[in-house]
Structure formats: structure tokens, C-alpha cells
Design a protein around this motif. Structure first.
Motif, PDB file in Angstrom:
ATOM      1  N   LEU A   1       0.840  -1.197   0.000  1.00 58.18           N
ATOM      2  CA  LEU A   1       0.000   0.000   0.000  1.00 58.18           C
ATOM      3  C   LEU A   1       0.875   1.247   0.000  1.00 58.18           C
ATOM      4  CD1 LEU A   1      -3.069   0.519   0.196  1.00 58.18           C
ATOM      5  CD2 LEU A   1      -2.669   1.122   2.584  1.00 58.18           C
ATOM      6  N   LEU A   2       1.937   1.183   0.819  1.00 66.74           N
ATOM      7  CA  LEU A   2       2.822   2.341   0.887  1.00 66.74           C
ATOM      8  C   LEU A   2       3.581   2.526  -0.417  1.00 66.74           C
ATOM      9  CD1 LEU A   2       4.209   1.966   4.502  1.00 66.74           C
ATOM     10  CD2 LEU A   2       2.476   3.539   3.668  1.00 66.74           C
ATOM     11  N   LEU A   3       3.793   1.431  -1.114  1.00 62.10           N
ATOM     12  CA  LEU A   3       4.519   1.535  -2.387  1.00 62.10           C
ATOM     13  C   LEU A   3       3.630   2.080  -3.497  1.00 62.10           C
ATOM     14  CD1 LEU A   3       6.713  -1.671  -2.723  1.00 62.10           C
ATOM     15  CD2 LEU A   3       7.469   0.693  -2.812  1.00 62.10           C
ATOM     16  N   LEU A   4       2.329   2.002  -3.286  1.00 61.82           N
ATOM     17  CA  LEU A   4       1.392   2.314  -4.364  1.00 61.82           C
ATOM     18  C   LEU A   4       1.615   3.696  -5.001  1.00 61.82           C
ATOM     19  CD1 LEU A   4      -0.941   0.817  -5.749  1.00 61.82           C
ATOM     20  CD2 LEU A   4      -2.487   2.220  -4.378  1.00 61.82           C
ATOM     21  N   PRO A   5       1.737   4.767  -4.193  1.00 62.84           N
ATOM     22  CA  PRO A   5       1.938   6.077  -4.836  1.00 62.84           C
ATOM     23  C   PRO A   5       3.168   6.092  -5.724  1.00 62.84           C
ATOM     24  CG  PRO A   5       1.604   6.319  -2.469  1.00 62.84           C
ATOM     25  CD  PRO A   5       1.699   4.860  -2.735  1.00 62.84           C
ATOM     26  N   ALA A   6       4.244   5.470  -5.223  1.00 62.90           N
ATOM     27  CA  ALA A   6       5.467   5.445  -6.022  1.00 62.90           C
ATOM     28  C   ALA A   6       5.235   4.694  -7.323  1.00 62.90           C
ATOM     29  CB  ALA A   6       6.590   4.792  -5.239  1.00 62.90           C
ATOM     30  N   LEU A   7       4.477   3.588  -7.201  1.00 64.38           N
ATOM     31  CA  LEU A   7       4.218   2.764  -8.378  1.00 64.38           C
ATOM     32  C   LEU A   7       3.404   3.545  -9.409  1.00 64.38           C
ATOM     33  CD1 LEU A   7       4.774  -0.239  -9.098  1.00 64.38           C
ATOM     34  CD2 LEU A   7       2.373  -0.641  -8.553  1.00 64.38           C
ATOM     35  N   VAL A   8       2.388   4.253  -8.921  1.00 63.39           N
ATOM     36  CA  VAL A   8       1.542   5.031  -9.832  1.00 63.39           C
ATOM     37  C   VAL A   8       2.374   6.112 -10.519  1.00 63.39           C
ATOM     38  CG1 VAL A   8      -0.369   6.651  -9.946  1.00 63.39           C
ATOM     39  CG2 VAL A   8      -0.579   4.581  -8.582  1.00 63.39           C
TER      40      VAL A   8
END
Lengths: 441, 335
Positions: free
Chosen positions: B43-50
Motif C-alpha cells: 500500500l505504501l509503495l502504491l503512490p510510487a508505483l503510480v
């Protein structure tokens, strides 16, 4: 762990490349303009004065005047020449651009082909007072023949030969040269084969556009064009080769241009002229720059650019390109009516006089040209050249590629000449052949 | 997380969802157990992934799509109108007997030579400087800071200063080499002609060695001092210590460092663009500027995109081969 690191390295590899591959997406390209925001306009002005601050100082009061008349606020951005074409391309591909902009008139046909600019059909011309108000040659340099122009002429310029009166007097030269032979002879009197520390002529070897402008004019004098009637490149014709060779030979053979000029691209040749290091430059409307570099008007003179016969005219007597700045309306503008109004204002007789006087240019509007200020000796040279012996650069869609490929070829030839390598008909032809091959994809 | 755990978590997650939607009475929605246990990092990685998708992957895919189209000046206003040309752009780019392919190949060789020189010398200077800075002496802090200046300066400002220094008539380089030391008989050109290659290499080294210095310096901090003490008791000299202790300990850092330096240098655009402008001299015609010229300057974005894709493939290949070999060597040494 190892796998993660491998993956990380791949991500880095990929992302460092993304910059090279990507350049924004174009989406909103449907239809033309609208009148959604009638109270503001964005205007990209080209850098005409000695620097950007000077341009802002000249243009801001005029824009205020326009705001007072119409209530439309114009947001001004002065864009340096090195960036202008890229900015226009980015605006074209994204659909997000200014409402009104300046373009170099040699780009007219290339930009016309992109379809980014509002075509100036009869209705649009009528909205700004009619096509007849403008000088024919100036409108002719605003787009391909047979199509509605992509822009309206704003400032007209032409090349002239500027010379340093004191250096001429010191060398015992009575009047400016009218033919190339005279120019070379005069130049050699001053540079004395490079032993005097002074030089006859200046050039901007690293500036692709300058290279093209001179090659084009010399080409005309040799009876050659760089494009045939159907728009196909003909860079390797004997006339074109001779023209390019003649230009580079001023350094390579005649030794009247300092070798260092081969790398000039930031108008260093003008500061050399102002400092009394070179006696002549071929330039468009250099008066304001000379003044800003501390030269007094009586220090220099202006004469028509030499031609083989000594008398400029059409055809082989061509001694300048029709240089100038055009004003275009971006097709995606959200204030078409306001934009037309603004063009009308900027091309009105009064504004034309004010702006062209400030920039040392000639108004492309016939009525404004009558103002006595444009009959001052140096401006008269520009005006006469424009009306009798200037020709527009080829108005073909691939004009900008021509500037790059042939401009680069000449830049490389300057480098050869400066390094003392021989510049021969064969070496010139080889470079031009390479340039032409890059055009046909 | 093992496979056997997964099925038992699915119903839990579903239950969590029901709870969240049903129990919305001013309480914060409960985070489902599954996410709370194993999913939080993702979940925390999600912004970076987007963002990664938006900033890197999507433009890259657009670039790849562009390479299959005839995207010239006639179509840049509406990309979707550009005709599909299949492999045409690639064929033109790799036809090394025709001028465009030949120029690309030449540019490729220039880039290889440039990268090899710039990376190896940057690495060497950075490593030597880092090793020398290990000793404690007066002024070490100041020197370290000074060494990092090129890395901290904005690239554009720094390179334009170099461009001024390389000018033939008024530049500092010729002033020192020619006017003061008299090494050359006449002032040399650095920004045009063959010397432009060396000018480019010099600026690139100046720009990237501090990064090597920084990385190696950090890695050196992790080598236990006892190793050196033991070695010197055993009679190892400085050179032997460097060879037997320092370099092997730096191995994993060097592996990444050299790769990153290689990729950055190979793709360097700022340096040639600011030094030479839109058209670099033949001797210094790096791929990045060559591609720029093939797309932006001649307005043929399809052709430029095809060359970029080729460059991407080449760099991916190099990276894969490099990692394959360095990791394999590592496996045997780890045993």
C-alpha cells in the motif's frame, strides 16, 4: 536480494532512457479555436532587442495601450531564439500554446504544414484591414505559394553590409565595396593575411541559420536554388556548391575572416565589430545592437550587400533574403476574436511605426513605411533592398530540415577552414551530398 | 508469505470489507486484516508505483508506439492521424549503408568510446581520491566538500562555464595552454573539429567523478579497520592492502557504481547540448544528441523514437549481460 538488485538496475536503465523516448502526448487537437476566455491573451514575442529585458520594456507600454482600448489583458513572454522553435513544436504537439505568437518568417511553410496556425483567409485578413495593406514580398514569405498564409508580417528586415568608417579610412578605402571582388580586396587591405591583428569580415560559423541565409543569397547569385519547383532538395547543383564554397573561402582562401569565427554562434561577430576588431559584417538591422555596445551612429555605415555585377536587382542580383518576423494566431486559441483584434492592433499604422522604429526594422505595412524615420541612411538601405533585390527563402515544408542539414554542413566546412584543412569543390560537394541524403527519408 | 496461508485469508479480507461498509458510524473504517498483515508495504509503495507508471512507463510506451508510425511535422498536431509504417523507421535506422544508418552507427561508436573513457577515468579518480581521503589529516573535511562541488552544481550552469573556458579566442583553456605555457604553437579549437571529443570527455569526467568518489567513500567506511591492522601486522604494504582488502570489499558497490555511471554517461544529453548546441561536431556526436537532432530538429519524431527504442534495447542487453556475469562471479566467490 540479488534479483531485487537486478530488477532495480533494469528499472534505472529503463528510466534513464525514458527521457530520450518521450515527449508529451497530444490529445486536444479537435477543431479550431473558440471564444471561451475573451478577456485574456498570451503572447510569445521573439527576442528582437539587444536582450529580453529590452523587449519587455519596448512591448509592455504598447500592450497596456491595447488593454485600455479593448479591456483584453495580454500576458507577454519573450522567448529567446534558441528556444522558440522547440517551444512552438511542443505547443503544437500538446495543443497547449499561446494565443498569439511570433515566428521567424522562414519557418512559415514548415509550421503551416503542421496545421497549428490559423490560416489567414480573406475573412481573417479583412478583420485586420485587408491583405492590401501589406507589402507583397512580405506576405509572400508567410507561407507556401497558393495557400492561405499562416501568419501576418510584423517586422521586415533585410541584410546589409555594415562597415567601420574609421577602419576603412585608416586602410585608405574610400567607399564600401559593391562587388565581392572589391570586398575581398578591401578585406585583405585590412587583414593583411592575418598579420595585422584586424580582420576584414565577420561571420557566425556556428549559427546554422546565418550559414543558410548567406548560402541562399550566394546561391541565387550563382543562379542556383536549394529546392526545385516541386519542393525536392537540389543541394548539390554546381551553383549551390560554388555558393557555399565562395562563402567559406572568405576564411579558407581569401583569409579575410578570423579563424575563430568558425565557432561563433552568440553574435560574437557583432561585438568584434563594435570593438574595432573586424571592419565589416553582413547582418540584418544591426543598429540597435551596435548602439547597445557603445558605438555611435557616425562610427559605422551601411551599404547594400555586394553582388557580382555591382548593381543589386532580381535573379542574380539578389543580395538578401526577405527576412522578418511574422505574427501568427495559434489555432487552438480560446479567444480567436481577441487574437485577431490584437493582430489588428499590432499591425495598425501607428503601432507599426512605433515598434519598427524601436527595433530598427522596416514596417511591412505600406502606409507606415512612408514615415520619414524609415528613410534614415541605414534604414533606406534595408528598405531599398527589400523592395528591389530581396528574395524569400524557399517556402517549402522541409525548410527547417534544410536549415539544419545544410547549416550543419557549412558549420563543418568552417571548422575545416579554421583548422587549415583544404576546402575544395569536392569537399563542399561531399558535405552537401550528405546533407541532401539526410533529407530524403 | 506461503501459499498455504493465502486461502484462509481470503474470507477474512471479505469480512473486513463488509465491516467497513456496514460500520460507518463515525468510526474510522477498519483496515482489513490481510492488508494490515502483509499488504501494508505494498500500500505504501502504491503512490510510487503510480508515479513510476505515469512518469516513466507510460511515456516509454508512447515512445515505442511512436517508433512504428510516420510521425512527421504533418501529423504532430494530431498524432493519431500519423500513418502506421511498421518497421520502416527501424529499417532506415539500421541500414548502415545508407546515410542515416551510417551516421547512427558512427554516433554509436563515438558514444562507446566516450563512455568507456569517461566512466573508467571517473571511476579511477573517484576511487583514488576516496582511498586517499581515508587517512585522517588536517583539512580533510574541506577537501571532501570541495571535491563534491561539481556534483552539487546545476549541470547547465557548470557546462556553460566550460563552454566559455573552451572558446578559442577568449577561453581560459587556450589562455593557459597557449599564452602562458606555450604548449601549442597556435590556439586550438575545442568546441569544433576533432578536439571537441576531448572537450566532451573532460567535462563528463569533471561532472561524474564526484559521484564515484561519494559512493566509494561511503563503502570504505564499512570496511573494518581490524582487517588493515591485521594485514599490516602480517607485513602487507599499502599497495597490497588496497589490492587484497580494499578492492574486494568494494566489489558490490563497484558493481552498481560502474553500471550506473555507464548508463548515465551513455545517455548524457546535457553535456553535448550545452557545449555544442543543436548540432554537435562529428567527432562528438553522441547518440542522445543525434537522436534529438533526428527528431526535434528535423521534425521526424517517428524516426527519433525508433532510434531511442534501439538504444533502449542495447542498454537493456548490456545491463542484463553485465548483471549475469557479475552475479555469477559473485556466486562462486561467496561459496
Amino acid at each position: 536480494m540479488r534479483r531485487i538488485r537486478a530488477a532495480a538496475a533494469v528499472v534505472i536503465a529503463v528510466s534513464t532512457l525514458a527521457g530520450a523516448t518521450a515527449c508529451g502526448g497530444g490529445s486536444d487537437t479537435s477543431g479550431g479555436g473558440s471564444n471561451d476566455s475573451p478577456k485574456t491573451l498570451t503572447y510569445w514575442a521573439s527576442n528582437q532587442g539587444p536582450n529580453i529585458a529590452a523587449d519587455k520594456k519596448i512591448l509592455t507600454p504598447e500592450l497596456k495601450k491595447f488593454e485600455k482600448q479593448t479591456g483584453i489583458k495580454v500576458k507577454l513572454e519573450v522567448v529567446p531564439w534558441a528556444d522558440l522553435l522547440n517551444r512552438i513544436l511542443a505547443a503544437t504537439s500538446s495543443g497547449q500554446g499561446p494565443d498569439v505568437l511570433n515566428i521567424g518568417n522562414t519557418w512559415s511553410a514548415s509550421l503551416q504544414a503542421t496545421g497549428a496556425l490559423l490560416p489567414w483567409d480573406k475573412a481573417n485578413f479583412d478583420a485586420i484591414g485587408g491583405r492590401d495593406r501589406f507589402v507583397d514580398a512580405a506576405v509572400g514569405s508567410a507561407g507556401a505559394a497558393g495557400k492561405d498564409p499562416s501568419a501576418v508580417p510584423l517586422y521586415s528586415l533585410s541584410y546589409a553590409l555594415y562597415y567601420n568608417k574609421k577602419m576603412f579610412a585608416d586602410a585608405g578605402i574610400a567607399k564600401p565595396p559593391a562587388t565581392w571582388d572589391e570586398l575581398v580586396a578591401d578585406g585583405q587591405k585590412i587583414s593583411k593575411n592575418g598579420t595585422s591583428g584586424k580582420w576584414g569580415l565577420g561571420a557566425e560559423g556556428g549559427n546554422l541559420s546565418e550559414n543558410i541565409h548567406h548560402a541562399f543569397v550566394l546561391g541565387k547569385q550563382h543562379g542556383a536554388d536549394f529546392f526545385d519547383g516541386s519542393g525536392k532538395p537540389t543541394f548539390t547543383s554546381p551553383g549551390a556548391v560554388a555558393a557555399v564554397k565562395q562563402y567559406v573561402d572568405f576564411m579558407a582562401k581569401d583569409k579575410i575572416i578570423a579563424p575563430g569565427n568558425a565557432e561563433y554562434a552568440q553574435n560574437q561577430s557583432l561585438s568584434d565589430f563594435s570593438k574595432g576588431k573586424t571592419a565589416m559584417v553582413l547582418w540584418q538591422a544591426a543598429a540597435t545592437t551596435f548602439a547597445s555596445q557603445g558605438m555611435k551612429p557616425e562610427d559605422w555605415g551601411a551599404a547594400p550587400v555586394p553582388v557580382e555585377s555591382g548593381t543589386p536587382g532580381q535573379g542574380k542580383g539578389t543580395n538578401s533574403m526577405v527576412a522578418g518576423i511574422n505574427m501568427a494566431v495559434f489555432k487552438n486559441t480560446r479567444n480567436t476574436k481577441g487574437a485577431l483584434n490584437f493582430v489588428k492592433f499590432m499591425t495598425s499604422d501607428d503601432e507599426q511605426k512605433i515598434l519598427n522604429k524601436s527595433y530598427g526594422a522596416i514596417p511591412p505595412v505600406k502606409a507606415a513605411q512612408q514615415d520619414p524615420a524609415f528613410s534614415a541612411p541605414d534604414l533606406k538601405v534595408l528598405k531599398d533592398t527589400l523592395s528591389t533585390s530581396a528574395a524569400p527563402l524557399p517556402q517549402v515544408a522541409s525548410e527547417s530540415q534544410f536549415e539544419t542539414t545544410v547549416g550543419t554542413a557549412i558549420k563543418e566546412l568552417w571548422a575545416d577552414a579554421a583548422a587549415g584543412r583544404a576546402v575544395t569543390t569536392e569537399s563542399v560537394k561531399a558535405k552537401l551530398t550528405k546533407a541532401q541524403q539526410q533529407m530524403t527519408q | 508469505m506461503t501459499a498455504t496461508e493465502t486461502p484462509s485469508q481470503v474470507p477474512q479480507a471479505a469480512g473486513g470489507d463488509v465491516l467497513t461498509s456496514g460500520g460507518a458510524r463515525g468510526r474510522l473504517p477498519r483496515i482489513p486484516d490481510r492488508i494490515r498483515r502483509g499488504g501494508l508495504p505494498y500500500l505504501l509503495l502504491l503512490p510510487a508505483l503510480v508515479l513510476e507508471l505515469l512518469i516513466h512507463i507510460v511515456p516509454m510506451i508512447i515512445g515505442i508506439v511512436m517508433s512504428f508510425r510516420g510521425l512527421t511535422q504533418f501529423f504532430i498536431r494530431n498524432w493519431s492521424d500519423a500513418p502506421w509504417t511498421g518497421l520502416h523507421n527501424f529499417k532506415v535506422a539500421v541500414d548502415f549503408n545508407a546515410p542515416i544508418g551510417e551516421a547512427l552507427l558512427h554516433s554509436f561508436y563515438v558514444t562507446l568510446a566516450f563512455t568507456a573513457l569517461a566512466v573508467s577515468i571517473s571511476w579511477l579518480i573517484g576511487t583514488v581520491a576516496a582511498v586517499l581521503m581515508q587517512e585522517n589529516f588536517r583539512g580533510r573535511g574541506v577537501l571532501r566538500t570541495v571535491f563534491l562541488i561539481p556534483y552539487a552544481l546545476p549541470a547547465y550552469a557548470a557546462i556553460i562555464t566550460w563552454a566559455f573556458m573552451f572558446q578559442r579566442d577568449n577561453g581560459l583553456v587556450n589562455h593557459v595552454l597557449h599564452d602562458q605555457l606555450g604548449i601549442t604553437d597556435k590556439p586550438s579549437f575545442w568546441l569544433i573539429g576533432d578536439n571537441s571529443f576531448y572537450a566532451l570527455v573532460i567535462v563528463a569526467i569533471w561532472k561524474s567523478w564526484p559521484f564515484a568518489f561519494l559512493m566509494v567513500m561511503a563503502a570504505l567506511q564499512n570496511i573494518p579497520r581490524e582487517l588493515y591492522e591485521a594485514a599490516s601486522i602480517d607485513g602487507a604494504g599499502m599497495w597490497q592492502q588496497i589490492r587484497k582488502i580494499t578492492l574486494p570489499s568494494l566489489r558490490s558497490v563497484n558493481q552498481v557504481l560502474v553500471l550506473v555511471l555507464f548508463l548515465w554517461t551513455f545517455n548524457d544529453f546535457n553535456t553535448p547540448y550545452v557545449l555544442f548546441g543543436k548540432s554537435a561536431p562529428e567527432a562528438a556526436d553522441l547518440m542522445s544528441i543525434h537522436i534529438y537532432q533526428s527528431s526535434f530538429v528535423t521534425w521526424n519524431f517517428g524516426s527519433g523514437a525508433a532510434m531511442s527504442v534501439l538504444l533502449l534495447l542495447f542498454l537493456l542487453l548490456v545491463t542484463a549481460v553485465y548483471l549475469f556475469f557479475t552475479s555469477r562471479g559473485r556466486k562462486t566467490s561467496d561459496v
